[in-house]
Design a protein around this motif. Structure first.
Motif, PDB file in Angstrom:
ATOM      1  N   ILE A  15     122.017   1.124 -59.239  1.00 49.37           N
ATOM      2  CA  ILE A  15     120.597   0.769 -59.085  1.00 49.37           C
ATOM      3  C   ILE A  15     120.396   0.066 -57.748  1.00 49.37           C
ATOM      4  CG2 ILE A  15     118.762  -0.733 -59.996  1.00 49.37           C
ATOM      5  CD1 ILE A  15     119.820  -0.039 -62.809  1.00 49.37           C
ATOM      6  N   TRP A  16     121.325  -0.806 -57.378  1.00 52.54           N
ATOM      7  CA  TRP A  16     121.253  -1.477 -56.083  1.00 52.54           C
ATOM      8  C   TRP A  16     121.285  -0.456 -54.945  1.00 52.54           C
ATOM      9  CZ3 TRP A  16     120.084  -5.888 -53.803  1.00 52.54           C
ATOM     10  CH2 TRP A  16     120.517  -6.106 -52.502  1.00 52.54           C
ATOM     11  N   LEU A  17     122.159   0.545 -55.049  1.00 52.80           N
ATOM     12  CA  LEU A  17     122.219   1.588 -54.017  1.00 52.80           C
ATOM     13  C   LEU A  17     120.894   2.336 -53.911  1.00 52.80           C
ATOM     14  CD1 LEU A  17     125.751   3.182 -54.540  1.00 52.80           C
ATOM     15  CD2 LEU A  17     125.007   1.712 -52.686  1.00 52.80           C
ATOM     16  N   ALA A  18     120.311   2.655 -55.057  1.00 52.32           N
ATOM     17  CA  ALA A  18     119.046   3.399 -55.058  1.00 52.32           C
ATOM     18  C   ALA A  18     117.907   2.562 -54.481  1.00 52.32           C
ATOM     19  CB  ALA A  18     118.708   3.849 -56.482  1.00 52.32           C
ATOM     20  N   VAL A  19     117.874   1.295 -54.808  1.00 52.23           N
ATOM     21  CA  VAL A  19     116.790   0.424 -54.330  1.00 52.23           C
ATOM     22  C   VAL A  19     116.898   0.197 -52.825  1.00 52.23           C
ATOM     23  CG1 VAL A  19     115.896  -1.946 -54.440  1.00 52.23           C
ATOM     24  CG2 VAL A  19     116.401  -0.707 -56.539  1.00 52.23           C
ATOM     25  N   ASN A  27     127.895  -1.097 -49.088  1.00 52.67           N
ATOM     26  CA  ASN A  27     126.723  -1.477 -49.862  1.00 52.67           C
ATOM     27  C   ASN A  27     127.021  -1.404 -51.362  1.00 52.67           C
ATOM     28  OD1 ASN A  27     124.074  -2.395 -50.073  1.00 52.67           O
ATOM     29  ND2 ASN A  27     123.259  -0.317 -50.224  1.00 52.67           N
ATOM     30  N   PHE A  28     127.828  -0.426 -51.769  1.00 60.02           N
ATOM     31  CA  PHE A  28     128.219  -0.330 -53.177  1.00 60.02           C
ATOM     32  C   PHE A  28     129.050  -1.544 -53.589  1.00 60.02           C
ATOM     33  CE2 PHE A  28     131.434   0.795 -56.348  1.00 60.02           C
ATOM     34  CZ  PHE A  28     130.599   1.096 -57.420  1.00 60.02           C
ATOM     35  N   LEU A  34     127.381  -8.454 -56.325  1.00 58.99           N
ATOM     36  CA  LEU A  34     126.114  -9.111 -56.651  1.00 58.99           C
ATOM     37  C   LEU A  34     125.795  -8.979 -58.139  1.00 58.99           C
ATOM     38  CD1 LEU A  34     123.551 -10.552 -55.598  1.00 58.99           C
ATOM     39  CD2 LEU A  34     122.559  -8.282 -55.289  1.00 58.99           C
ATOM     40  N   SER A  35     125.967  -7.791 -58.691  1.00 59.79           N
ATOM     41  CA  SER A  35     125.690  -7.605 -60.117  1.00 59.79           C
ATOM     42  C   SER A  35     126.708  -8.356 -60.975  1.00 59.79           C
ATOM     43  CB  SER A  35     125.660  -6.122 -60.475  1.00 59.79           C
ATOM     44  OG  SER A  35     126.895  -5.508 -60.207  1.00 59.79           O
ATOM     45  N   PHE A  36     127.960  -8.470 -60.505  1.00 62.24           N
ATOM     46  CA  PHE A  36     128.954  -9.253 -61.233  1.00 62.24           C
ATOM     47  C   PHE A  36     128.518 -10.715 -61.319  1.00 62.24           C
ATOM     48  CE2 PHE A  36     132.764 -11.881 -61.529  1.00 62.24           C
ATOM     49  CZ  PHE A  36     133.453 -11.265 -62.559  1.00 62.24           C
ATOM     50  N   VAL A  37     128.075 -11.264 -60.196  1.00 60.50           N
ATOM     51  CA  VAL A  37     127.636 -12.664 -60.178  1.00 60.50           C
ATOM     52  C   VAL A  37     126.410 -12.847 -61.056  1.00 60.50           C
ATOM     53  CG1 VAL A  37     126.671 -14.481 -58.696  1.00 60.50           C
ATOM     54  CG2 VAL A  37     128.670 -13.186 -57.950  1.00 60.50           C
ATOM     55  N   LEU A  38     125.456 -11.925 -60.974  1.00 59.37           N
ATOM     56  CA  LEU A  38     124.249 -12.035 -61.799  1.00 59.37           C
ATOM     57  C   LEU A  38     124.585 -11.948 -63.288  1.00 59.37           C
ATOM     58  CD1 LEU A  38     121.701  -9.927 -59.744  1.00 59.37           C
ATOM     59  CD2 LEU A  38     121.771 -12.412 -60.018  1.00 59.37           C
TER      60      LEU A  38
END
Length: 159
Positions: A15-19, A27-28, A34-38
């Motif tokens: 989703i981060w790549l798509a956004v 970037n991946f 980033l998603s791990f931390v969130l």
């Protein structure tokens, strides 16, 4: 539970790549971290969730193995290039803390992948691993390095 967390982490990374619109490896990786931390921030029982414990341990183990791999390659290459041999080969009997077939197999393979060492055999009772090493200056130090390095770090990830 670990598989669900990992798949959620991957989904958030895509989703981060798509956004962002930037489909690069860097970037991946950034999106994955980033998603791990969130996910870590919004989880209530962090201590009980093994995904947040094993993930950083796995990354640290990969860097540890790469360090050991490079160190062993340099040692073997130096010995091959120089006219004098520094080898002191020997077969070492290493007592195992690892119990399952998976743990023993992974440990033996990691030792074999490192230049200068080769896993030879496991005892019938699976309590001892026999390793041939090219550089055995001190037997006790060699055993301690395997036990406190490869085996301990591998068991932290698997258990």
């Amino acid at each position: 539970m670990i598989k669900t967390r990992f798949l959620s982490n991957l989904l958030l990374s895509f989703i981060w790549l798509a956004v962002t619109g930037a489909f690069t490896f860097e970037n991946f990786v950034f999106g994955f971290l980033l998603s791990f931390v969130l996910m870590w921030l919004i989880t209530t029982n962090r201590r009980e969730d093994k995904y947040f414990y094993r993930g950083p341990k796995l990354v640290a183990f990969i860097f540890f193995f790469l360090y050991e791999l490079i160190k062993a390659n340099v040692q073997v290459a130096y010995d091959v290039i120089t006219p004098r041999y520094y080898m002191k080969p020997g077969i070492i009997k290493i007592p195992l803390t690892a119990k399952s077939n998976l743990e023993i197999t992974l440990l033996a393979n990691l030792i074999t992948l490192t230049p200068g060492t080769l896993s030879l055999d496991v005892s019938d009772d699976r309590k001892v691993l026999y390793v041939h090493a090219m550089y055995v200056n001190d037997k006790e130090t060699f055993i301690a390095n395997i036990k406190n390095g490869f085996e301990r770090k591998l068991l932290e990830i698997l258990r």
